[in-house]
Write a protein that holds these residues in place. Structure first.
Motif, PDB file in Angstrom:
ATOM      1  N   ASP A 111       0.791  -1.229   0.000  1.00  0.00           N
ATOM      2  CA  ASP A 111       0.000   0.000   0.000  1.00  0.00           C
ATOM      3  C   ASP A 111       0.823   1.280   0.000  1.00  0.00           C
ATOM      4  OD1 ASP A 111      -2.339  -1.608   0.209  1.00  0.00           O
ATOM      5  OD2 ASP A 111      -2.004  -1.776   2.372  1.00  0.00           O
ATOM      6  N   GLY A 112       2.086   1.215   0.425  1.00  0.00           N
ATOM      7  CA  GLY A 112       2.871   2.435   0.504  1.00  0.00           C
ATOM      8  C   GLY A 112       2.369   3.369   1.587  1.00  0.00           C
ATOM      9  N   CYS A 113       2.666   4.652   1.432  1.00  0.00           N
ATOM     10  CA  CYS A 113       2.384   5.629   2.479  1.00  0.00           C
ATOM     11  C   CYS A 113       1.699   6.865   1.903  1.00  0.00           C
ATOM     12  CB  CYS A 113       3.677   6.060   3.169  1.00  0.00           C
ATOM     13  SG  CYS A 113       4.611   4.688   3.893  1.00  0.00           S
ATOM     14  N   PRO A 120       5.212   1.599  -3.175  1.00  0.00           N
ATOM     15  CA  PRO A 120       6.136   0.498  -3.433  1.00  0.00           C
ATOM     16  C   PRO A 120       6.834   0.627  -4.785  1.00  0.00           C
ATOM     17  CG  PRO A 120       4.125  -0.345  -2.456  1.00  0.00           C
ATOM     18  CD  PRO A 120       3.881   1.100  -2.759  1.00  0.00           C
ATOM     19  N   ALA A 121       6.124   1.120  -5.798  1.00  0.00           N
ATOM     20  CA  ALA A 121       6.724   1.266  -7.128  1.00  0.00           C
ATOM     21  C   ALA A 121       7.852   2.288  -7.123  1.00  0.00           C
ATOM     22  CB  ALA A 121       5.659   1.673  -8.141  1.00  0.00           C
ATOM     23  N   TYR A 141      11.936 -10.395  -6.459  1.00  0.00           N
ATOM     24  CA  TYR A 141      10.558 -10.441  -5.998  1.00  0.00           C
ATOM     25  C   TYR A 141       9.936  -9.047  -6.005  1.00  0.00           C
ATOM     26  CZ  TYR A 141      11.813 -15.050  -4.107  1.00  0.00           C
ATOM     27  OH  TYR A 141      12.238 -16.344  -3.957  1.00  0.00           O
ATOM     28  N   PRO A 142       8.631  -8.956  -6.283  1.00  0.00           N
ATOM     29  CA  PRO A 142       7.945  -7.666  -6.152  1.00  0.00           C
ATOM     30  C   PRO A 142       7.849  -7.281  -4.681  1.00  0.00           C
ATOM     31  CG  PRO A 142       6.353  -9.396  -6.581  1.00  0.00           C
ATOM     32  CD  PRO A 142       7.716 -10.027  -6.739  1.00  0.00           C
ATOM     33  N   MET A 143       7.627  -6.003  -4.415  1.00  0.00           N
ATOM     34  CA  MET A 143       7.575  -5.534  -3.032  1.00  0.00           C
ATOM     35  C   MET A 143       6.531  -6.257  -2.192  1.00  0.00           C
ATOM     36  SD  MET A 143       9.804  -3.337  -2.107  1.00  0.00           S
ATOM     37  CE  MET A 143      10.950  -2.152  -2.770  1.00  0.00           C
ATOM     38  N   ASP A 144       5.391  -6.613  -2.808  1.00  0.00           N
ATOM     39  CA  ASP A 144       4.328  -7.230  -2.025  1.00  0.00           C
ATOM     40  C   ASP A 144       4.484  -8.742  -1.892  1.00  0.00           C
ATOM     41  OD1 ASP A 144       3.720  -7.896  -4.616  1.00  0.00           O
ATOM     42  OD2 ASP A 144       1.650  -7.189  -4.563  1.00  0.00           O
ATOM     43  N   PHE A 145       5.617  -9.297  -2.369  1.00  0.00           N
ATOM     44  CA  PHE A 145       5.863 -10.726  -2.184  1.00  0.00           C
ATOM     45  C   PHE A 145       5.984 -11.017  -0.688  1.00  0.00           C
ATOM     46  CE2 PHE A 145       8.544 -14.520  -1.872  1.00  0.00           C
ATOM     47  CZ  PHE A 145       7.903 -15.373  -2.759  1.00  0.00           C
TER      48      PHE A 145
END
Length: 234
Positions: free
Chosen positions: A137-139, A145-146, A194-198
């Motif tokens: 979700d980020g901030c 995250p992207a 891996y992607p951040m949400d892995f």
């Protein structure tokens, strides 16, 4: 590292020592906090054991040291390496500060605890189906995250270019990253592709050192070391 992997370049992840906010669990991005007395001792202890001639992080094997722009990271570098080691690395142009290693920009969540962030997001009508997860979700008002992925990937690309052609120890090519808890765990995910949400749960204590490398001397097989055999002391 097993004998078959000897000479393979490594990336050392050096988290800064404890601050008041890391001790209490408050999210610390851009806020400049000094290390606590305990934080200083954490870095000195790990540095004494792991940094120096003939040790795991031997300056003669180091090609680059990248340091976050936050003061707590710079102080950690200054504590981990003695004055002579710092001078040699700097005179060789091997030490640089980079925004790519700055801690995740937490935006509206700076200085908050996880429970406070989740309460704030609930007030904003967010996260109706599941609790907030920074990796997905980020901030609000900070980084997604992207955005964190983009700056980490840029640094990984630079490091891989350094390692290419040195996969059997042809030249000193170890890299040291001195940075922060979330950022270094994010770096590990991206190093492994891996992607951040892995869902990869990781722990990195203040003042601790993690190790990344490659399998089979292959630039295409990035890996992390779950356990490490330390150099034999003469």
């Amino acid at each position: 590292m097993p004998d078959k992997d000897a000479g393979t370049p490594r990336v050392f992840l050096y988290r800064h020592g404890q601050t008041e906010w890391s001790q209490s669990g408050r999210y610390t991005g851009v806020t400049e906090l000094e290390l606590t007395t305990n934080g200083v001792q954490q870095v000195l202890a790990s540095g004494k054991i792991l940094v120096g001639a003939g040790k795991l992080m031997d300056p003669k094997n180091i090609a680059r040291v990248f340091v976050s722009p936050r003061r707590r990271a710079a102080h950690t570098f200054e504590l981990a390496f003695d004055e002579a080691e710092q001078r040699l690395l700097k005179e060789a142009g091997k030490v640089s500060t980079t925004d790519r290693l700055a801690e995740w920009n937490y935006g509206a969540y700076e200085g908050l605890l996880t429970k406070e962030i989740r309460a704030l997001r609930k007030d904003h009508g967010l996260d109706g189906e599941r609790p907030w997860d920074i990796w997905a979700d980020g901030c609000e008002g900070g980084e997604s995250p992207a955005e964190v992925t983009a700056r980490i990937d840029s640094l990984i690309e630079e490091i891989r270019a350094l390692h290419q052609g040195n996969m059997h120890g042809e030249n000193p090519s170890d890299v040291v990253l001195v940075a922060h808890g979330h950022l270094l765990r994010a770096f590990t995910k991206r190093w492994l592709g891996y992607p951040m949400d892995f869902p990869l749960s990781m722990m990195l204590e203040p003042g601790a050192i993690g190790v990344l490398s490659y399998q089979h001397h292959s630039i295409d097989e990035p890996a992390f070391l779950v356990g490490y055999g330390f150099p034999v002391q003469e």
